[in-house]
Design a protein around this motif. Structure first.
Motif: not given
Length: 212
Positions: A38-45, A57-59, A64-67, A107-108
């Motif tokens: 992961l890196n601080d530019g990633m959008r995560v789903l 924990a990963h935020a 950003s992260i969408l759950g 998303y990355e």
């Protein structure tokens, strides 16, 4: 609105939130190996985010992260957990991978922690993850791979699912899971499973880059 079949998970939500992690060492290893890609530019789903423990924990390590989860009670707890932790870049919504409205390269990274074996069509979920990732994007999962051999627990799970008490479980083998990922087009970077037969298989897969 809660998703279809969410009654069991709504009932389980407060209990799930209070439950202790059974194998803390393995869980921490999964967190560490995930953060390594992961890196601080990633959008995560995260699909099937549950009560938001992993997403929160990963935020701090991503943009950003969408759950998403089809249990509104799980989502409610996840939102509260993020607020309590002061996490502002994590969002939680009621939804499912089957109804996901996201285009290519949205998303990355996509996380699917302890959810694929509970989906009616796990292969479709893997395909959807592939489609919403760009070349070089990561699909990270933890999946119960019980396999197709006889196990007493399967009888109990089958009976409970037929009674509508417990969701139907897909009895995947690790080879089937990894094979489906590769068939979809993913490159499997790493996969491992703790010693317990009931433990989940952890996988980091990557959508190959255009030049790969």
């Amino acid at each position: 609105m809660a998703g279809k079949g969410s009654g069991f998970w709504n009932w389980m939500a407060p209990r799930y939130a209070r439950a202790k992690i059974r194998d803390e060492a393995s869980y921490q290893r999964k967190l560490d190996e995930t953060r390594a890609v992961l890196n601080d530019g990633m959008r995560v789903l995260e699909i099937g985010c549950g009560t938001g423990t992993t997403a929160v924990a990963h935020a701090p390590f991503v943009r950003s992260i969408l759950g998403i989860d089809y249990s509104d009670k799980m989502v409610e707890i996840a939102r509260g957990r993020a607020a309590d932790a002061g996490v502002e870049n994590a969002r939680f919504e009621v939804g499912s991978i089957g109804a996901l409205n996201a285009g290519p390269a949205s998303y990355e990274a996509v996380l699917a922690m302890n959810i694929l074996h509970l989906l009616p069509d796990y292969a479709q979920a893997i395909e959807t993850a592939y489609k919403v990732l760009p070349p070089g994007g990561y699909f990270i999962s933890s999946t119960a791979c019980i396999g197709r051999g006889f196990m007493p627990i399967k009888i109990l799970l089958t009976v409970l699912s037929r009674l509508g008490i417990f969701p139907k479980v897909q009895y995947l083998s690790q080879d089937e899971l990894l094979g489906e990922m590769r068939r979809t087009g993913f490159e499997v970077i790493t996969s491992w499973k703790p010693p317990s037969r009931m433990a989940a298989t952890f996988v980091i897969a990557r959508r190959p880059s255009a030049a790969y």
